[in-house]
Design a protein around this motif. Structure first.
Motif, PDB file in Angstrom:
ATOM      1  N   GLY A 153       0.814  -1.115   0.068  1.00  0.00           N
ATOM      2  CA  GLY A 153       0.007  -0.053  -0.084  1.00  0.00           C
ATOM      3  C   GLY A 153       0.904   1.197   0.091  1.00  0.00           C
ATOM      4  O   GLY A 153       0.549   2.297  -0.484  1.00  0.00           O
ATOM      5  N   GLU A 154       1.994   1.023   0.761  1.00  0.00           N
ATOM      6  CA  GLU A 154       2.822   2.599   1.010  1.00  0.00           C
ATOM      7  C   GLU A 154       3.644   2.473  -0.599  1.00  0.00           C
ATOM      8  O   GLU A 154       3.553   3.853  -0.953  1.00  0.00           O
ATOM      9  N   TYR A 155       4.158   1.459  -1.092  1.00  0.00           N
ATOM     10  CA  TYR A 155       4.532   1.591  -2.526  1.00  0.00           C
ATOM     11  C   TYR A 155       3.426   2.343  -3.577  1.00  0.00           C
ATOM     12  O   TYR A 155       3.753   3.101  -4.435  1.00  0.00           O
ATOM     13  N   LEU A 156       2.225   1.816  -3.363  1.00  0.00           N
ATOM     14  CA  LEU A 156       1.126   2.437  -4.436  1.00  0.00           C
ATOM     15  C   LEU A 156       1.026   3.908  -3.855  1.00  0.00           C
ATOM     16  O   LEU A 156       0.840   4.636  -5.034  1.00  0.00           O
ATOM     17  N   ASN A 157       1.360   4.277  -2.669  1.00  0.00           N
ATOM     18  CA  ASN A 157       1.197   5.912  -2.612  1.00  0.00           C
ATOM     19  C   ASN A 157       2.649   6.631  -3.301  1.00  0.00           C
ATOM     20  O   ASN A 157       2.351   7.780  -3.513  1.00  0.00           O
ATOM     21  N   VAL A 158       3.353   5.978  -3.166  1.00  0.00           N
ATOM     22  CA  VAL A 158       4.720   6.733  -3.911  1.00  0.00           C
ATOM     23  C   VAL A 158       5.113   6.425  -5.081  1.00  0.00           C
ATOM     24  O   VAL A 158       5.704   7.274  -5.839  1.00  0.00           O
ATOM     25  N   ALA A 159       4.695   5.333  -5.763  1.00  0.00           N
ATOM     26  CA  ALA A 159       4.982   5.108  -7.017  1.00  0.00           C
ATOM     27  C   ALA A 159       4.695   6.073  -8.149  1.00  0.00           C
ATOM     28  O   ALA A 159       5.721   6.154  -8.916  1.00  0.00           O
ATOM     29  N   ASN A 160       3.665   6.452  -8.161  1.00  0.00           N
ATOM     30  CA  ASN A 160       3.469   7.611  -9.204  1.00  0.00           C
ATOM     31  C   ASN A 160       4.328   8.625  -9.444  1.00  0.00           C
ATOM     32  O   ASN A 160       4.749   9.032 -10.555  1.00  0.00           O
ATOM     33  N   GLU A 161       4.825   8.953  -8.074  1.00  0.00           N
ATOM     34  CA  GLU A 161       5.910  10.258  -8.024  1.00  0.00           C
ATOM     35  C   GLU A 161       7.130   9.929  -8.092  1.00  0.00           C
ATOM     36  O   GLU A 161       8.230  10.593  -8.267  1.00  0.00           O
ATOM     37  N   SER A 162       7.376   8.566  -7.966  1.00  0.00           N
ATOM     38  CA  SER A 162       9.089   8.082  -7.804  1.00  0.00           C
ATOM     39  C   SER A 162       9.398   7.367  -8.919  1.00  0.00           C
ATOM     40  O   SER A 162      10.626   7.426  -9.182  1.00  0.00           O
ATOM     41  N   VAL A 163       8.654   6.701  -9.727  1.00  0.00           N
ATOM     42  CA  VAL A 163       8.890   6.023 -11.000  1.00  0.00           C
ATOM     43  C   VAL A 163       9.270   7.021 -12.010  1.00  0.00           C
ATOM     44  O   VAL A 163       8.449   7.974 -12.349  1.00  0.00           O
ATOM     45  N   VAL A 164      10.558   6.829 -12.485  1.00  0.00           N
ATOM     46  CA  VAL A 164      10.849   8.008 -13.863  1.00  0.00           C
ATOM     47  C   VAL A 164      10.342   7.116 -14.996  1.00  0.00           C
ATOM     48  O   VAL A 164      10.950   6.139 -15.468  1.00  0.00           O
ATOM     49  N   VAL A 165       9.756   8.081 -16.000  1.00  0.00           N
ATOM     50  CA  VAL A 165       9.231   7.321 -17.080  1.00  0.00           C
ATOM     51  C   VAL A 165       9.856   8.275 -18.301  1.00  0.00           C
ATOM     52  O   VAL A 165       9.759   9.427 -18.496  1.00  0.00           O
ATOM     53  N   LEU A 166      10.323   7.408 -19.209  1.00  0.00           N
ATOM     54  CA  LEU A 166      11.407   8.291 -20.094  1.00  0.00           C
ATOM     55  C   LEU A 166      11.159   7.544 -21.354  1.00  0.00           C
ATOM     56  O   LEU A 166      10.736   6.149 -21.620  1.00  0.00           O
ATOM     57  N   VAL A 167      10.914   8.399 -22.529  1.00  0.00           N
ATOM     58  CA  VAL A 167      10.804   7.756 -23.850  1.00  0.00           C
ATOM     59  C   VAL A 167      11.865   8.233 -24.604  1.00  0.00           C
ATOM     60  O   VAL A 167      12.383   9.149 -24.452  1.00  0.00           O
ATOM     61  N   GLN A 168      12.219   7.332 -25.577  1.00  0.00           N
ATOM     62  CA  GLN A 168      13.448   7.615 -26.875  1.00  0.00           C
ATOM     63  C   GLN A 168      12.735   8.280 -27.905  1.00  0.00           C
ATOM     64  O   GLN A 168      11.988   8.112 -28.605  1.00  0.00           O
ATOM     65  N   ILE A 169      13.482   9.508 -28.238  1.00  0.00           N
ATOM     66  CA  ILE A 169      13.570  10.183 -29.466  1.00  0.00           C
ATOM     67  C   ILE A 169      14.436   9.836 -30.340  1.00  0.00           C
ATOM     68  O   ILE A 169      15.663  10.301 -30.096  1.00  0.00           O
ATOM     69  N   GLU A 170      14.368   8.898 -31.317  1.00  0.00           N
ATOM     70  CA  GLU A 170      15.351   8.473 -32.146  1.00  0.00           C
ATOM     71  C   GLU A 170      14.820   8.015 -33.566  1.00  0.00           C
ATOM     72  O   GLU A 170      15.341   7.420 -34.400  1.00  0.00           O
ATOM     73  N   THR A 171      13.545   8.491 -33.942  1.00  0.00           N
ATOM     74  CA  THR A 171      13.114   8.364 -35.136  1.00  0.00           C
ATOM     75  C   THR A 171      12.854   9.672 -35.697  1.00  0.00           C
ATOM     76  O   THR A 171      12.513  10.663 -35.081  1.00  0.00           O
ATOM     77  N   ARG A 172      12.720   9.835 -37.260  1.00  0.00           N
ATOM     78  CA  ARG A 172      12.111  10.930 -37.701  1.00  0.00           C
ATOM     79  C   ARG A 172      10.777  11.414 -37.487  1.00  0.00           C
ATOM     80  O   ARG A 172      10.627  12.680 -37.201  1.00  0.00           O
ATOM     81  N   GLU A 173      10.067  10.593 -37.205  1.00  0.00           N
ATOM     82  CA  GLU A 173       8.648  10.573 -37.087  1.00  0.00           C
ATOM     83  C   GLU A 173       8.611  11.495 -35.473  1.00  0.00           C
ATOM     84  O   GLU A 173       7.852  12.414 -35.201  1.00  0.00           O
TER      85      GLU A 173
END
Ligand code: 3PY
Length: 276
Positions: A153-173
């Motif tokens: 339950g504690e993980y549920l409370n902190v995950a959204n602010e603590s997990v880092v979400v990264l996307v790669q920009i590496e295509t022409r589009e």
């Protein structure tokens, strides 16, 4: 729940890291320990499950991530999943289940290759964040152990602010859509893959520096990310390159890889031995 990469992001300090492309948990722990006590404490290790020899085998990923996080004051372990942004929007659930396994294994963040549209970026966020932000499923009994948190339950409370979400920009589009991608809520940063970016734009891969036309695009991506209030990460292959990218304002910089460091370390020692 803070961790090394998040601390760096919050302090606006460049976070240097390394690619982990092979090996088991002993190898991963050695790599993590090597980063402790370096001048740059706010470090991270990327388990490369896209091109490395670390297929996204959940049991193995869990062991490797646990080994890294078992190192006191050590780096944050993140996972680059195999599925690309194209793994969404064509009916495939690739991105969704791979992000789920990586985060349930305790990864402090995920990196999704070749994200080319804001719709793909939104899908990444939906898979990475618990409701109400996203639709990540909740229920692993192990994740909080890896975070050294007492209850699920504690993980549920902190995950959204603590997990880092990264996307790669590496295509022409991806370059064409970079502003809209940067503006997607829940994306923490854009990670430039200069090799794929170069070949997608019709230029040779960096050797070691990117072609000047590609360099211009790289600087534009950096500016767009910062304008949208997001972090920007860059893949380098040497400390010298990484220092230059940090000076340019990149927030997260890959310095080397496990195999690259091993090879250059061996070569340097053998050169020294032969110079006597
Ligand atoms: C690229 O440069 O294409 C990357 O994804 C980094 O390995």
């Amino acid at each position: 729940a803070a961790h090394a990469l998040l601390n760096a992001f919050r302090a606006n300090k460049p976070a240097f890291g390394t690619w982990l492309t092979t090996g088991g948990f002993v190898h991963a722990r050695s790599l993590a320990r090597a980063l402790v006590g370096t001048p740059q404490q706010q470090s991270w290790i990327m388990l490369d499950c896209e091109h490395g020899l670390l297929p996204l085998n959940p049991a193995r990923a869990t062991e490797v991530i646990a080994a890294i996080h078992g190192v006191r004051d050590g780096p944050s372990a993140l996972v680059r999943i195999p599925a690309t942004g194209q793994g969404v929007g064509n009916g495939s659930e690739g991105v969704n289940w791979q992000i789920k396994y990586a985060l349930d294994a305790g990864a402090r963040g995920v990196l999704v290759p070749m994200v080319s549209t804001p719709a793909q970026a939104r899908e990444v966020v939906l898979s990475s964040r618990f409701p109400p932000v996203g639709r990540r499923g909740f229920g692993s009994p192990y994740t909080q152990e890896n975070w050294d948190i007492q209850t699920a339950g504690e993980y549920l409370n902190v995950a959204n602010e603590s997990v880092v979400v990264l996307v790669q920009i590496e295509t022409r589009e991806g370059v064409q859509n970079v502003q809209a991608i940067a503006e997607v809520d829940g994306i923490d940063g854009l990670f430039i893959g200069p090799y794929d970016l170069s070949i997608s734009l019709g230029y040779p891969p960096p050797s070691p520096d990117p072609h000047p036309q590609v360099e211009q695009v790289i600087q534009e991506i950096l500016a767009v990310a910062h304008k949208a209030g997001k972090k920007c990460a860059m893949f380098c292959t040497s400390g010298t390159q990484a220092a230059r990218r940090a000076a340019e304002g990149f927030d997260m910089i890959n310095v080397t890889s496990d195999v690259g460091a091993m090879q250059s370390g061996l070569a340097a020692e053998f050169r020294a031995a032969a110079s006597a």
